[in-house]
Design a protein around this motif. Structure first.
Motif, mmCIF file in Angstrom:
data_model
loop_
_atom_site.group_PDB
_atom_site.id
_atom_site.type_symbol
_atom_site.label_atom_id
_atom_site.label_comp_id
_atom_site.label_asym_id
_atom_site.label_seq_id
_atom_site.Cartn_x
_atom_site.Cartn_y
_atom_site.Cartn_z
ATOM 1 N N LYS A 91 -15.220 66.339 24.404
ATOM 2 C CA LYS A 91 -15.321 65.111 25.192
ATOM 3 C C LYS A 91 -14.749 63.924 24.441
ATOM 4 O O LYS A 91 -14.864 63.818 23.227
ATOM 5 C CB LYS A 91 -16.778 64.814 25.537
ATOM 6 C CG LYS A 91 -16.904 63.543 26.376
ATOM 7 C CD LYS A 91 -18.156 63.432 27.142
ATOM 8 C CE LYS A 91 -18.004 62.198 28.016
ATOM 9 N NZ LYS A 91 -19.119 61.789 28.731
ATOM 10 N N LEU A 92 -14.135 63.021 25.216
ATOM 11 C CA LEU A 92 -13.732 61.701 24.724
ATOM 12 C C LEU A 92 -14.526 60.649 25.474
ATOM 13 O O LEU A 92 -14.784 60.798 26.672
ATOM 14 C CB LEU A 92 -12.252 61.421 25.001
ATOM 15 C CG LEU A 92 -11.187 62.210 24.286
ATOM 16 C CD1 LEU A 92 -9.813 61.644 24.638
ATOM 17 C CD2 LEU A 92 -11.390 62.197 22.801
ATOM 18 N N LEU A 93 -14.853 59.579 24.778
ATOM 19 C CA LEU A 93 -15.408 58.390 25.403
ATOM 20 C C LEU A 93 -14.480 57.244 25.027
ATOM 21 O O LEU A 93 -14.290 56.968 23.838
ATOM 22 C CB LEU A 93 -16.820 58.096 24.907
ATOM 23 C CG LEU A 93 -17.402 56.754 25.359
ATOM 24 C CD1 LEU A 93 -17.596 56.730 26.872
ATOM 25 C CD2 LEU A 93 -18.697 56.465 24.657
ATOM 26 N N GLY A 94 -13.858 56.638 26.028
ATOM 27 C CA GLY A 94 -12.904 55.562 25.783
ATOM 28 C C GLY A 94 -13.418 54.229 26.283
ATOM 29 O O GLY A 94 -13.899 54.125 27.428
ATOM 30 N N LEU A 95 -13.339 53.235 25.440
ATOM 31 C CA LEU A 95 -13.714 51.867 25.787
ATOM 32 C C LEU A 95 -12.449 51.020 25.796
ATOM 33 O O LEU A 95 -11.691 51.024 24.821
ATOM 34 C CB LEU A 95 -14.716 51.317 24.775
ATOM 35 C CG LEU A 95 -15.981 52.155 24.581
ATOM 36 C CD1 LEU A 95 -16.808 51.610 23.430
ATOM 37 C CD2 LEU A 95 -16.790 52.212 25.861
ATOM 38 N N VAL A 108 -5.083 54.217 30.586
ATOM 39 C CA VAL A 108 -5.004 53.841 29.170
ATOM 40 C C VAL A 108 -5.474 55.009 28.303
ATOM 41 O O VAL A 108 -4.769 55.449 27.387
ATOM 42 C CB VAL A 108 -5.836 52.568 28.892
ATOM 43 C CG1 VAL A 108 -5.982 52.325 27.394
ATOM 44 C CG2 VAL A 108 -5.205 51.359 29.576
ATOM 45 N N ILE A 109 -6.652 55.545 28.595
ATOM 46 C CA ILE A 109 -7.231 56.604 27.779
ATOM 47 C C ILE A 109 -6.422 57.895 27.894
ATOM 48 O O ILE A 109 -6.455 58.753 27.005
ATOM 49 C CB ILE A 109 -8.719 56.815 28.124
ATOM 50 C CG1 ILE A 109 -9.497 55.498 27.925
ATOM 51 C CG2 ILE A 109 -9.337 57.907 27.241
ATOM 52 C CD1 ILE A 109 -9.362 54.858 26.542
ATOM 53 N N ASP A 110 -5.629 58.030 28.965
ATOM 54 C CA ASP A 110 -4.715 59.176 29.067
ATOM 55 C C ASP A 110 -3.778 59.279 27.871
ATOM 56 O O ASP A 110 -3.335 60.385 27.535
ATOM 57 C CB ASP A 110 -3.868 59.091 30.347
ATOM 58 C CG ASP A 110 -4.477 59.843 31.510
ATOM 59 O OD1 ASP A 110 -5.462 60.585 31.306
ATOM 60 O OD2 ASP A 110 -3.955 59.698 32.628
ATOM 61 N N GLY A 111 -3.475 58.176 27.219
ATOM 62 C CA GLY A 111 -2.623 58.226 26.024
ATOM 63 C C GLY A 111 -3.204 59.143 24.969
ATOM 64 O O GLY A 111 -2.480 59.927 24.342
ATOM 65 N N ALA A 112 -4.528 59.088 24.783
ATOM 66 C CA ALA A 112 -5.195 59.974 23.822
ATOM 67 C C ALA A 112 -5.330 61.380 24.388
ATOM 68 O O ALA A 112 -5.038 62.370 23.710
ATOM 69 C CB ALA A 112 -6.568 59.420 23.460
ATOM 70 N N GLU A 143 -11.104 51.474 21.999
ATOM 71 C CA GLU A 143 -11.901 52.245 21.038
ATOM 72 C C GLU A 143 -12.201 53.594 21.679
ATOM 73 O O GLU A 143 -12.501 53.657 22.871
ATOM 74 C CB GLU A 143 -13.205 51.535 20.687
ATOM 75 C CG GLU A 143 -14.066 52.300 19.713
ATOM 76 C CD GLU A 143 -15.297 51.543 19.234
ATOM 77 O OE1 GLU A 143 -16.070 52.129 18.444
ATOM 78 O OE2 GLU A 143 -15.503 50.385 19.641
ATOM 79 N N ILE A 144 -12.105 54.663 20.889
ATOM 80 C CA ILE A 144 -12.356 56.001 21.409
ATOM 81 C C ILE A 144 -13.201 56.776 20.409
ATOM 82 O O ILE A 144 -12.966 56.729 19.202
ATOM 83 C CB ILE A 144 -11.047 56.774 21.662
ATOM 84 C CG1 ILE A 144 -10.144 56.005 22.651
ATOM 85 C CG2 ILE A 144 -11.336 58.185 22.193
ATOM 86 C CD1 ILE A 144 -8.767 56.606 22.843
#
Length: 151
Positions: A91-95, A108-112, A143-144
């Motif tokens: 899991k990722l949690l992106g802020l 945005v979090i798709d980049g990671a 932040e991730i």
């Protein structure tokens, strides 16, 4: 193909893992799970500051998230000993530091997310949450944090 060879193919060099900025540790392992603390976006060694939808575009935010994924992999390597021991990115949690009208946090979090799948293949596919927030430490734009299963 090993993860190390995949990183070389992508011209990615993992940076050294930095010390925590406050009273926490970079990762905690419990059983086969590793929990990585949040990593903020950095550019040229400094916090990549700004707000999405105000002074940073979605594409710039995506690049910031991709850069965080590189830092997360470095910390994951430190936690696991080597990245080939990773069984699953769980899991990722992106802020996302964003203005009130911004609604593309997921992009945005798709980049990671995209980089992790590119590097790890199917075991890089993960559950994810992406949130807009009013502020992130040091004014960073993204932040991730990451949870992974290792051997």
């Amino acid at each position: 193909m090993t993860i190390e060879s995949k990183l070389k193919e992508l011209a990615i060099t993992l940076p050294p893992v930095g010390a925590p900025a406050a009273a926490y540790v970079r990762f905690v392992r419990t059983g086969n799970l590793v929990f990585l603390s949040g990593h903020i976006a950095r550019r040229d060694g400094k916090p990549w500051a700004g707000k999405l939808g105000v002074d940073i575009t979605t594409e710039e935010g995506k690049a910031a998230a991709r850069a965080i994924a590189v830092d997360l992999m470095a910390t994951l390597q430190a936690a696991a000993g080597e990245l080939d021991r990773v069984k699953r990115i769980v899991k990722l949690l992106g802020l996302v530091n964003s203005g009130p009208a911004f609604t593309e946090h997921h992009l945005v979090i798709d980049g990671a997310s995209q980089l992790l799948v590119e590097v790890f293949g199917d075991i890089g596919k993960h559950a994810r949450s992406a949130f807009g927030v009013a502020q992130i430490p040091l004014g960073a734009c993204v932040e991730i944090e990451l949870i992974a299963e290792i051997e």
